[in-house]
Design an enzyme around this catalytic site. Structure first.
Site, PDB file in Angstrom:
ATOM      1  N   TYR A  27      45.385  32.659  68.264  1.00 57.55           N
ATOM      2  CA  TYR A  27      44.687  31.786  69.217  1.00 57.55           C
ATOM      3  C   TYR A  27      45.537  31.343  70.403  1.00 57.55           C
ATOM      4  CZ  TYR A  27      41.067  31.676  65.666  1.00 57.55           C
ATOM      5  OH  TYR A  27      40.086  32.044  64.775  1.00 57.55           O
ATOM      6  N   HIS A 104      35.077  34.489  72.741  1.00 60.12           N
ATOM      7  CA  HIS A 104      35.996  34.235  71.627  1.00 60.12           C
ATOM      8  C   HIS A 104      37.403  34.549  72.091  1.00 60.12           C
ATOM      9  CE1 HIS A 104      32.642  33.765  68.931  1.00 60.12           C
ATOM     10  NE2 HIS A 104      32.110  34.831  69.517  1.00 60.12           N
TER      11      HIS A 104
HETATM   12  C1  DQA Z   1      36.738  32.141  67.488  1.00 60.82           C
HETATM   13  C2  DQA Z   1      36.523  33.276  66.461  1.00 60.82           C
HETATM   14  C3  DQA Z   1      35.776  32.771  65.252  1.00 60.82           C
HETATM   15  O1  DQA Z   1      35.617  33.813  64.320  1.00 60.82           O
HETATM   16  C4  DQA Z   1      36.539  31.649  64.580  1.00 60.82           C
HETATM   17  O2  DQA Z   1      35.806  31.138  63.483  1.00 60.82           O
HETATM   18  C5  DQA Z   1      36.920  30.557  65.530  1.00 60.82           C
HETATM   19  C6  DQA Z   1      37.412  30.945  66.844  1.00 60.82           C
HETATM   20  C7  DQA Z   1      37.616  32.609  68.657  1.00 60.82           C
HETATM   21  O3  DQA Z   1      37.604  31.951  69.706  1.00 60.82           O
HETATM   22  O4  DQA Z   1      38.329  33.599  68.526  1.00 60.82           O
HETATM   23  O5  DQA Z   1      36.893  29.380  65.192  1.00 60.82           O
HETATM   24  O6  DQA Z   1      35.480  31.766  67.999  1.00 60.82           O
END
Ligand code: DQA
Length: 152
Positions: A27, A104
């Protein structure tokens, strides 16, 4: 400026309040406020205004979507894990009638199988994943074009 149809609501769902504590390899290690600052900059460069919202409550997220047509002209949505199972959030997004892009940070296609499913399939203009913060810039490009804002 609000009559210019350039307002984008950028919505983050569950667990984004602790973004800086989530795996930095996946992330990026930044906080939500740092991410929002970057997104504001991307929006300004494109002649868009942003409003931000985050909650860990699915009900509050749905209620915000109920109000969204009064607040914004388009939506960027990163609903986190709700993306993969919350039909309630999908119904609330559909109800807005606003153009929306799903973003995402991580590459949801390249992780666990369950992350490949999205309740927003067929509802969003575009789905962007795996580009980190730059994915939001791409989402704003798409929405600027949709709204007829800037050179897009
Ligand atoms: C997310 C991807 C999702 O699978 C995960 O549950 C998240 C973050 C992303 O930004 O990569 O909470 O949305």
């Amino acid at each position: 400026m609000s009559s210019a149809h350039n307002r984008v609501a950028v919505l983050h769902g569950v667990n984004f309040d602790v973004l800086e504590r989530r795996d930095p390899a996946i992330y990026g290690g930044h906080s939500l406020s740092e991410l929002e600052r970057q997104i504001s900059g991307f929006a300004r460069e494109r002649g868009l205004e942003t409003i931000f919202f985050q909650t860990n409550s699915e009900g509050e997220f749905a209620e915000y979507l109920h109000r969204a047509p009064e607040l914004a002209d388009a939506i960027v949505i990163n609903a986190g894990a709700w993306t993969h199972y919350s039909r309630a959030i999908a119904d609330a997004l559909e109800l807005t009638g606003l153009p929306a892009v799903e973003v995402h940070l991580s590459d949801v296609e390249a992780r666990q199988d369950w992350r490949r499913d999205s309740v927003f399939d067929g509802l969003v203009v575009e789905k962007i994943s795996g580009k980190g913060a730059a994915g939001y810039a791409d989402a704003l490009d798409t929405l600027a074009r949709r709204l007829g804002v800037g050179d897009g």
